[in-house]
Write a protein that holds these residues in place. Structure first.
Motif, mmCIF file in Angstrom:
data_model
loop_
_atom_site.group_PDB
_atom_site.id
_atom_site.type_symbol
_atom_site.label_atom_id
_atom_site.label_comp_id
_atom_site.label_asym_id
_atom_site.label_seq_id
_atom_site.Cartn_x
_atom_site.Cartn_y
_atom_site.Cartn_z
ATOM 1 N N ASP A 1 0.883 -1.111 -0.085
ATOM 2 C CA ASP A 1 0.160 -0.110 0.147
ATOM 3 C C ASP A 1 0.970 1.137 -0.091
ATOM 4 O O ASP A 1 0.305 2.239 -0.499
ATOM 5 C CB ASP A 1 -0.889 0.155 1.076
ATOM 6 C CG ASP A 1 -1.966 -1.218 1.022
ATOM 7 O OD1 ASP A 1 -2.305 -1.603 -0.022
ATOM 8 O OD2 ASP A 1 -2.517 -1.278 2.316
ATOM 9 N N LYS A 2 1.954 1.185 0.607
ATOM 10 C CA LYS A 2 2.783 2.300 0.613
ATOM 11 C C LYS A 2 4.132 2.218 0.157
ATOM 12 O O LYS A 2 5.062 3.457 0.033
ATOM 13 C CB LYS A 2 2.959 2.773 2.267
ATOM 14 C CG LYS A 2 1.433 3.104 2.697
ATOM 15 C CD LYS A 2 1.488 3.607 4.152
ATOM 16 C CE LYS A 2 0.372 4.082 4.870
ATOM 17 N NZ LYS A 2 0.667 4.640 6.278
ATOM 18 N N GLY A 3 4.773 0.978 -0.302
ATOM 19 C CA GLY A 3 6.228 0.971 -0.639
ATOM 20 C C GLY A 3 6.914 0.630 0.479
ATOM 21 O O GLY A 3 6.755 0.493 1.642
ATOM 22 N N ILE A 4 8.123 0.061 -0.075
ATOM 23 C CA ILE A 4 9.197 -0.376 0.763
ATOM 24 C C ILE A 4 9.959 0.576 1.869
ATOM 25 O O ILE A 4 10.550 0.158 2.695
ATOM 26 C CB ILE A 4 10.134 -1.212 0.099
ATOM 27 C CG1 ILE A 4 10.912 -0.416 -0.813
ATOM 28 C CG2 ILE A 4 9.659 -2.562 -0.611
ATOM 29 C CD1 ILE A 4 12.037 -0.989 -1.635
ATOM 30 N N ASP A 5 9.494 1.826 1.554
ATOM 31 C CA ASP A 5 10.242 2.981 2.400
ATOM 32 C C ASP A 5 9.292 3.326 3.655
ATOM 33 O O ASP A 5 9.850 4.294 4.334
ATOM 34 C CB ASP A 5 10.627 4.130 1.641
ATOM 35 C CG ASP A 5 11.372 3.982 0.422
ATOM 36 O OD1 ASP A 5 12.478 3.198 0.677
ATOM 37 O OD2 ASP A 5 11.371 4.603 -0.641
ATOM 38 N N VAL A 6 8.205 2.544 3.723
ATOM 39 C CA VAL A 6 7.471 2.836 4.933
ATOM 40 C C VAL A 6 8.372 2.664 6.348
ATOM 41 O O VAL A 6 9.450 1.606 6.187
ATOM 42 C CB VAL A 6 6.252 1.693 4.863
ATOM 43 C CG1 VAL A 6 6.694 0.164 5.256
ATOM 44 C CG2 VAL A 6 5.410 2.117 6.102
ATOM 45 N N SER B 1 4.937 -4.082 -7.529
ATOM 46 C CA SER B 1 5.333 -2.963 -8.144
ATOM 47 C C SER B 1 6.163 -2.147 -6.854
ATOM 48 O O SER B 1 7.104 -1.468 -7.079
ATOM 49 C CB SER B 1 4.211 -1.901 -8.535
ATOM 50 O OG SER B 1 3.672 -2.135 -9.711
ATOM 51 N N SER B 2 5.941 -2.269 -5.916
ATOM 52 C CA SER B 2 6.622 -1.591 -4.736
ATOM 53 C C SER B 2 7.909 -2.375 -4.501
ATOM 54 O O SER B 2 8.858 -1.846 -3.814
ATOM 55 C CB SER B 2 5.861 -1.793 -3.469
ATOM 56 O OG SER B 2 5.697 -3.093 -2.859
ATOM 57 N N VAL B 3 7.991 -3.574 -4.702
ATOM 58 C CA VAL B 3 9.414 -4.257 -4.435
ATOM 59 C C VAL B 3 10.367 -4.358 -5.457
ATOM 60 O O VAL B 3 11.494 -4.721 -5.242
ATOM 61 C CB VAL B 3 9.086 -5.633 -3.573
ATOM 62 C CG1 VAL B 3 8.555 -5.241 -2.430
ATOM 63 C CG2 VAL B 3 8.383 -6.699 -4.625
ATOM 64 N N ALA C 1 16.574 -7.291 5.798
ATOM 65 C CA ALA C 1 16.004 -8.615 6.282
ATOM 66 C C ALA C 1 14.420 -8.844 6.202
ATOM 67 O O ALA C 1 13.883 -9.940 5.895
ATOM 68 C CB ALA C 1 16.424 -8.988 7.703
ATOM 69 N N LEU C 2 13.785 -7.514 6.595
ATOM 70 C CA LEU C 2 12.180 -7.614 6.401
ATOM 71 C C LEU C 2 11.897 -7.805 4.956
ATOM 72 O O LEU C 2 10.938 -8.481 4.922
ATOM 73 C CB LEU C 2 11.883 -6.311 7.165
ATOM 74 C CG LEU C 2 10.317 -6.336 6.920
ATOM 75 C CD1 LEU C 2 9.726 -7.467 7.960
ATOM 76 C CD2 LEU C 2 9.811 -5.158 7.893
ATOM 77 N N ILE C 3 12.645 -7.207 3.970
ATOM 78 C CA ILE C 3 12.078 -7.184 2.848
ATOM 79 C C ILE C 3 12.380 -8.604 2.268
ATOM 80 O O ILE C 3 11.574 -9.147 1.471
ATOM 81 C CB ILE C 3 12.826 -6.202 1.822
ATOM 82 C CG1 ILE C 3 12.570 -4.611 2.085
ATOM 83 C CG2 ILE C 3 12.661 -6.474 0.267
ATOM 84 C CD1 ILE C 3 13.422 -3.471 1.659
ATOM 85 N N LEU D 1 13.428 -6.991 -5.521
ATOM 86 C CA LEU D 1 12.959 -8.261 -5.523
ATOM 87 C C LEU D 1 13.667 -9.251 -6.631
ATOM 88 O O LEU D 1 14.162 -10.333 -6.260
ATOM 89 C CB LEU D 1 11.501 -8.591 -5.506
ATOM 90 C CG LEU D 1 11.049 -10.118 -5.413
ATOM 91 C CD1 LEU D 1 11.458 -10.959 -4.213
ATOM 92 C CD2 LEU D 1 9.478 -10.378 -5.813
ATOM 93 N N HIS D 2 13.671 -8.582 -7.833
ATOM 94 C CA HIS D 2 14.279 -9.382 -8.908
ATOM 95 C C HIS D 2 16.037 -9.266 -8.453
ATOM 96 O O HIS D 2 16.332 -10.752 -8.920
ATOM 97 C CB HIS D 2 14.112 -8.444 -10.153
ATOM 98 C CG HIS D 2 14.620 -9.017 -11.416
ATOM 99 N ND1 HIS D 2 14.076 -10.146 -11.967
ATOM 100 C CD2 HIS D 2 15.927 -8.977 -11.927
ATOM 101 C CE1 HIS D 2 14.964 -10.579 -12.877
ATOM 102 N NE2 HIS D 2 15.996 -9.927 -12.889
#
Length: 201
Positions: free
Chosen positions: A27-32, A105-107, A57-59, A111-112
């Motif tokens: 909902d907010k992107g990985i910079d939350v 889209s957010s990661v 680690a969380l990502i 992720l790739h």
């Protein structure tokens, strides 16, 4: 104590944190902020950092949960539906309803890049790819999927993001759009045989 060495309460906290990260990253992107993730999971920031020492680690954990969810979704659909076309429809409806595209889209491209260097992520991604490829092959053999549609096309449809107006019911609207999209890749005769959208939402 669980097989991974965590007590039940620690395992519960970890699962809550990962589930919250999935929602907030989507909902907010990985910079939350990490505090917002902790608040959403209803744990202290210290608890979060004991489980995940940093954002990376969380990502990684959220990405693994995301891919595992896809693997479970496609394999369950393949097992429970009576043919490959029905399984593809069910799986793609679920992807749209749960916001797979928004999370992807957010990661990306994080992720790739992680998949390339993390054997656990590579393994679960390969499970997803293999299951989708098998469904596509079977649907072609059934004559229910257009012959020019391949697994890559299905993967792109998995990440479709559908806007819904504030004044409409989102589940029904998303199902309607997905039905229209799927009618475009199915062989005409399969449209009459496919299940109503309300069975997959």
């Amino acid at each position: 104590m669980a097989a991974d060495g965590l007590r039940a309460d620690a395992r519960s906290n970890r699962d809550q944190i990962v589930a919250s990260a999935l929602i907030l990253f989507r909902d907010k992107g990985i910079d939350v902020s990490m505090k917002e993730v902790a608040d959403h999971a209803r744990v202290g920031v210290g608890t979060l950092y004991r489980r995940f020492p940093d954002r990376e680690a969380l990502i990684s954990a959220a990405s693994h949960a995301y891919l595992t969810g896809l693997a479970e979704g496609v394999t369950t659909a393949a097992r429970e539906e009576h043919d490959a076309w029905s399984a593809l429809r069910r799986f793609l409806h679920e992807c749209a309803r749960t916001g797979v595209g928004a999370f992807a889209s957010s990661v990306e491209p994080v992720l790739h890049n992680r998949i390339r260097g993390d054997a656990h992520l590579t393994e679960v991604r390969e499970t997803v790819v293999a299951a989708i490829t098998d469904l596509v092959t079977r649907a072609h053999a059934e004559g229910t999927l257009r012959p020019d549609v391949d697994a890559g096309d299905v993967a792109r449809l998995m990440t479709v993001q559908i806007y819904t107006r504030p004044d409409e019911e989102p589940t029904a609207a998303i199902a309607r759009v997905m039905d229209l999209l799927l009618d475009g890749i199915g062989v005409a005769s399969s449209s009459a045989e496919s299940s109503p959208s309300d069975r997959v939402v």
